[in-house]
Each structure stands twice: as structure tokens, then as C-alpha cells.
Design a protein around this motif. Structure first.
Motif, PDB file in Angstrom:
ATOM      1  N   ARG A 295      51.213  43.213  48.524  1.00  0.00           N
ATOM      2  CA  ARG A 295      52.184  42.300  47.924  1.00  0.00           C
ATOM      3  C   ARG A 295      51.803  42.107  46.467  1.00  0.00           C
ATOM      4  NH1 ARG A 295      52.077  37.206  51.889  1.00  0.00           N
ATOM      5  NH2 ARG A 295      52.703  36.174  49.959  1.00  0.00           N
ATOM      6  N   ASP A 296      52.712  41.493  45.711  1.00  0.00           N
ATOM      7  CA  ASP A 296      52.440  41.236  44.296  1.00  0.00           C
ATOM      8  C   ASP A 296      51.848  39.849  44.058  1.00  0.00           C
ATOM      9  OD1 ASP A 296      53.522  43.758  43.579  1.00  0.00           O
ATOM     10  OD2 ASP A 296      55.540  42.916  43.754  1.00  0.00           O
ATOM     11  N   GLN A 297      52.031  38.937  45.028  1.00  0.00           N
ATOM     12  CA  GLN A 297      51.436  37.600  44.949  1.00  0.00           C
ATOM     13  C   GLN A 297      50.912  37.238  46.327  1.00  0.00           C
ATOM     14  OE1 GLN A 297      54.972  37.732  44.579  1.00  0.00           O
ATOM     15  NE2 GLN A 297      55.144  37.954  42.357  1.00  0.00           N
ATOM     16  N   THR A 298      50.087  36.191  46.352  1.00  0.00           N
ATOM     17  CA  THR A 298      49.608  35.665  47.624  1.00  0.00           C
ATOM     18  C   THR A 298      49.511  34.155  47.548  1.00  0.00           C
ATOM     19  OG1 THR A 298      47.825  35.673  49.280  1.00  0.00           O
ATOM     20  CG2 THR A 298      47.180  35.968  46.969  1.00  0.00           C
ATOM     21  N   GLU A 299      49.739  33.487  48.695  1.00  0.00           N
ATOM     22  CA  GLU A 299      49.544  32.047  48.783  1.00  0.00           C
ATOM     23  C   GLU A 299      48.067  31.691  48.808  1.00  0.00           C
ATOM     24  OE1 GLU A 299      51.937  33.249  52.365  1.00  0.00           O
ATOM     25  OE2 GLU A 299      51.226  34.312  50.578  1.00  0.00           O
ATOM     26  N   TRP A 300      47.240  32.676  49.181  1.00  0.00           N
ATOM     27  CA  TRP A 300      45.816  32.416  49.408  1.00  0.00           C
ATOM     28  C   TRP A 300      45.003  32.894  48.206  1.00  0.00           C
ATOM     29  CZ3 TRP A 300      45.867  29.140  53.145  1.00  0.00           C
ATOM     30  CH2 TRP A 300      46.861  29.233  54.123  1.00  0.00           C
ATOM     31  N   GLU A 301      45.196  32.210  47.087  1.00  0.00           N
ATOM     32  CA  GLU A 301      44.580  32.623  45.821  1.00  0.00           C
ATOM     33  C   GLU A 301      43.056  32.587  45.886  1.00  0.00           C
ATOM     34  OE1 GLU A 301      46.164  29.917  42.998  1.00  0.00           O
ATOM     35  OE2 GLU A 301      48.245  30.489  43.353  1.00  0.00           O
ATOM     36  N   GLU A 302      42.516  31.670  46.675  1.00  0.00           N
ATOM     37  CA  GLU A 302      41.056  31.546  46.746  1.00  0.00           C
ATOM     38  C   GLU A 302      40.409  32.793  47.331  1.00  0.00           C
ATOM     39  OE1 GLU A 302      43.166  29.946  50.191  1.00  0.00           O
ATOM     40  OE2 GLU A 302      43.155  29.276  48.111  1.00  0.00           O
ATOM     41  N   LEU A 303      41.139  33.540  48.166  1.00  0.00           N
ATOM     42  CA  LEU A 303      40.586  34.772  48.727  1.00  0.00           C
ATOM     43  C   LEU A 303      40.469  35.860  47.660  1.00  0.00           C
ATOM     44  CD1 LEU A 303      42.355  34.997  52.208  1.00  0.00           C
ATOM     45  CD2 LEU A 303      40.066  34.146  51.657  1.00  0.00           C
ATOM     46  N   VAL A 304      41.419  35.875  46.746  1.00  0.00           N
ATOM     47  CA  VAL A 304      41.346  36.826  45.633  1.00  0.00           C
ATOM     48  C   VAL A 304      40.228  36.424  44.678  1.00  0.00           C
ATOM     49  CG1 VAL A 304      42.607  37.803  43.670  1.00  0.00           C
ATOM     50  CG2 VAL A 304      43.800  37.387  45.844  1.00  0.00           C
ATOM     51  N   THR A 305      40.134  35.123  44.412  1.00  0.00           N
ATOM     52  CA  THR A 305      39.110  34.626  43.490  1.00  0.00           C
ATOM     53  C   THR A 305      37.703  34.949  43.975  1.00  0.00           C
ATOM     54  OG1 THR A 305      40.560  32.819  42.787  1.00  0.00           O
ATOM     55  CG2 THR A 305      38.202  32.557  42.370  1.00  0.00           C
ATOM     56  N   CYS A 306      37.470  34.824  45.280  1.00  0.00           N
ATOM     57  CA  CYS A 306      36.120  35.074  45.800  1.00  0.00           C
ATOM     58  C   CYS A 306      35.862  36.556  46.088  1.00  0.00           C
ATOM     59  CB  CYS A 306      35.868  34.244  47.059  1.00  0.00           C
ATOM     60  SG  CYS A 306      36.642  34.870  48.568  1.00  0.00           S
ATOM     61  N   GLY A 307      36.886  37.416  45.891  1.00  0.00           N
ATOM     62  CA  GLY A 307      36.689  38.850  46.041  1.00  0.00           C
ATOM     63  C   GLY A 307      36.891  39.393  47.435  1.00  0.00           C
ATOM     64  N   ALA A 308      37.301  38.540  48.383  1.00  0.00           N
ATOM     65  CA  ALA A 308      37.508  39.014  49.754  1.00  0.00           C
ATOM     66  C   ALA A 308      38.823  39.746  49.920  1.00  0.00           C
ATOM     67  CB  ALA A 308      37.463  37.829  50.728  1.00  0.00           C
ATOM     68  N   ASN A 309      39.768  39.503  49.008  1.00  0.00           N
ATOM     69  CA  ASN A 309      41.114  40.052  49.105  1.00  0.00           C
ATOM     70  C   ASN A 309      41.525  40.596  47.741  1.00  0.00           C
ATOM     71  OD1 ASN A 309      43.727  40.621  49.930  1.00  0.00           O
ATOM     72  ND2 ASN A 309      44.402  38.488  50.007  1.00  0.00           N
ATOM     73  N   VAL A 310      42.247  41.706  47.744  1.00  0.00           N
ATOM     74  CA  VAL A 310      42.789  42.246  46.494  1.00  0.00           C
ATOM     75  C   VAL A 310      44.286  42.483  46.677  1.00  0.00           C
ATOM     76  CG1 VAL A 310      40.661  43.337  45.711  1.00  0.00           C
ATOM     77  CG2 VAL A 310      42.212  44.630  47.165  1.00  0.00           C
ATOM     78  N   LEU A 311      45.042  42.241  45.604  1.00  0.00           N
ATOM     79  CA  LEU A 311      46.482  42.486  45.606  1.00  0.00           C
ATOM     80  C   LEU A 311      46.735  43.896  45.092  1.00  0.00           C
ATOM     81  CD1 LEU A 311      47.726  39.084  44.138  1.00  0.00           C
ATOM     82  CD2 LEU A 311      47.946  39.871  46.502  1.00  0.00           C
TER      83      LEU A 311
END
Length: 354
Positions: A295-311
């Protein structure tokens, strides 16, 4: 304290399974469960009630199909009737589905307080029906149960303190469910010995309704299956229909939709998750798996911030590159981003004292 709980889609069954348990064990609370029927396929609905031991719904509305407006309108009419009959002290809704919005609107018009579980989430993409549903539901809710500090901050930034709404960061009920059901996981048929695989899910309208995005994501998963690691795809019925409509080829390990306990098994044993689901992004984190979100955005921004998730968006090359880069990453929850599995008890306790 009489609560009418409205659910209709797979993620809501999972969330409600744990909150309903907490409500059941609280002497001050009683619950009436309404199932709208938004997910009507046996593998997407009934199996969850069986596996998760959710009390059978008191009302089965059987509403599915049609446009967003048609579905929401029919649900609103039927839910309004239920509320008038049951006369609850509170209507409890979950997440961001059409069922959620319909219940919130019906309760609001009848001046019944609304409690919204998973309040405050924002993808900041108003083209997503889910974003519209969650924002409107928050606006008419009296009690906003936020799953994260980010969600709470979103509500404060939008002025909810001035409106007098009650905002509570209780943690995420999905983590309660994941921790409880992890010990009861069941292997899907034929996969008991499968290991070191990539788990993929794909169902968001922004991907399935766009032939270009859908084709590109499928191409990336096919390539990953052959060149990186086996890909297991539990195929959502709606996605299957769009794949057939556009004549796309699935060259990976495709299985039928699975129940939650089978999904937990797949998450536990996967090496990486590729998804466009909001819920699965979190579930990957709960089971310490790196996640690539198409996806281009996520509701779970903290997962991207901590590096567990990438868009990764929907470009084939980007998705494949992100899979390669994140396969084998170590995921840790040192900060307990989602409350550590205590959300349901906090929700039940607050409802009992409203």
C-alpha cells in the motif's frame, strides 16, 4: 450495563472474541451481539465463531453485496430496529467497516452512546472507504478506545478534547487475541510440514479494483515464489474473482481462506509477510515477522517507524526488492507498542463504570 455489539467482518470477529470474553466475566455487563453478515462466506464468517468460541450472535442480519452505499443503508435500517428493540446503554463497534459506520450512525440518531474500539487510526487517504468509515465513526462516538499513542495523538490533533469525548489509550485487542490463541494454532490442510515461506494476503479495494496494481502485485509474488522463497497465499473470495476477471496467473502456493487459528499457524511459521491488510500488518508484528505492505499509506505508522514494516506500494520491482531486503530481519517489541495484551480487560472495566 447492557451493550449491543455490532460486528460483520473477519477482523471484527477476532477482536470481539476477546472483548466478549472480558464482558462475559464482568458481573456489571451484559451483551447482545449483532452480526450484519458483511462477510458471509463460511470460511470468512462462521468458522471464526466456531474456532474462537464467540457467543452465537443474537441477531443475524444477513446483509452483504451491493455498493458501499447500498450495504451501509440496509445495515443502518436493520441495526436501528435492533437498537430500538434492545434499548442498550451503549453500542460497541470495532474498526472501520461498513458495519461499523452503519451501527454508529444508527446509534447516534437514537441518542445511544457509542464506544469505538480502534479509534483514532488514520491513513490520511480519503480515497479509502475504511478511512471515511473510521473518521465518521470517531466523530459520533462518546468513548474512543485507542490502540496506540499515535491514534490518541491523532484525535487530540483533530480537536476531540474540545468536543468532550473520552479518549483512552487501552492498547490493541488484536494483541490480546494473538497471545491467547497462539497456543491453539492449527496447520492448514497440506501445510503441516511447510516452513521458511512468505505469507501473503491481498484484498484491499485500492489494489483489487485497479487492474494495474493487482497485476503488478501478483507478478511480484510470482517472482518471489520462484526466486526468493515459497509464497503461500490464502486467497480472499473477492480477490479471486478479480484475478479471474482480468485473466491473471497465480504461480505460487494458493490455498482457500483460512480460519483465525490456521492464520496464526501461518504467521508463526512464516519468514516474512506481504499484505495490504491493516490487521495482518499488526499480526505479523505480534509474531515477530518482518512485513512488506503493498500500500502507499498505513494506519500503523509506528510499525514503519520502528522498522518492522515497510511500505512498498504496488510496483513489482519495489515489492521484490523490499522482500529481499527484509527477509530475515529481527523484529522486537521492546517498547510494547500495543499494550502487551491488556486491552480487553481495560475496555470491559471502563464500560462497566460508564
Amino acid at each position: 450495563m447492557k451493550i449491543v455489539t455490532v460486528i460483520g467482518a473477519r477482523p471484527q470477529f477476532i477482536k470481539a472474541s476477546m472483548v466478549s470474553k472480558a464482558i462475559l466475566h464482568h458481573d456489571a455487563l451484559s451483551e447482545v451481539i449483532v452480526h450484519t453478515g458483511q462477510h458471509f462466506d463460511a470460511n470468512m464468517s462462521a468458522i471464526f465463531f466456531e474456532q474462537l468460541c464467540i457467543p452465537r450472535p443474537d441477531y443475524q442480519l444477513g446483509i452483504h453485496g451491493g455498493t458501499h452505499g447500498q450495504m451501509t443503508g440496509r445495515m443502518l435500517i436493520e441495526i436501528e430496529t435492533v437498537i430500538q428493540q434492545e434499548k442498550p446503554d451503549c453500542v460497541l463497534v470495532y474498526g472501520d467497516t461498513n458495519s461499523t459506520l452503519a451501527a454508529a450512525l444508527a446509534a447516534s440518531k437514537l441518542n445511544v452512546p457509542i464506544a469505538h474500539v480502534e479509534a483514532g487510526l488514520r491513513s490520511f487517504n480519503m480515497c479509502m472507504p475504511e478511512e471515511v468509515n473510521r473518521i465518521l465513526t470517531d466523530q459520533v462516538s462518546e468513548v474512543l478506545f485507542c490502540p496506540t499513542q499515535t491514534a490518541l495523538s491523532n484525535l487530540k490533533n483533530e480537536g476531540f478534547e474540545r468536543r468532550g469525548a473520552t479518549m483512552l489509550n487501552v492498547g490493541d485487542v488484536m494483541q490480546d487475541s494473538a497471545m491467547f490463541f497462539a497456543q491453539h494454532a492449527i496447520a492448514p490442510a497440506g501445510l503441516a510440514h511447510q516452513k521458511d515461506f512468505i505469507l501473503a494476503t491481498l484484498h484491499r479495494a485500492e489494489n483489487t479494483d485497479d487492474p494495474g496494481r493487482l497485476s503488478s502485485i501478483i507478478d511480484a509474488l510470482n517472482e518471489a515464489h520462484h526466486d526468493i522463497a515459497p509464497v503461500v497465499l490464502p486467497l480472499h473470495p473477492r480477490t479471486a474473482g478479480m484475478i479471474e476477471l482480468h485473466g491473471l496467473k497465480l504461480d505460487m502456493h494458493v490455498i482457500n481462506p483460512v480460519g483465525y487459528l490456521q492464520m496464526v499457524w501461518l504467521l508463526q511459521r512464516s519468514s516474512l509477510v506481504v499484505t495490504d491488510s491493516g490487521g495482518v500488518q499488526k499480526e505479523a508484528f505480534f509474531f515477530a515477522k518482518p512485513c512488506v505492505t503493498v500500500r502507499d499509506q498505513t494506519e500503523w505508522e509506528e510499525l514503519v517507524t520502528c522498522g518492522a514494516n515497510v511500505l512498498a506500494g504496488a510496483e513489482r520491482e519495489t515489492i521484490v526488492r523490499m522482500i529481499r531486503a527484509n527477509l530475515g530481519n529481527v523484529v522486537r517489541d521492546d517498547a510494547q507498542l500495543y499494550g502487551g495484551g491488556q486491552a480487553c480487560g481495560k475496555i470491559a472495566e471502563y464500560l462497566a463504570n460508564m
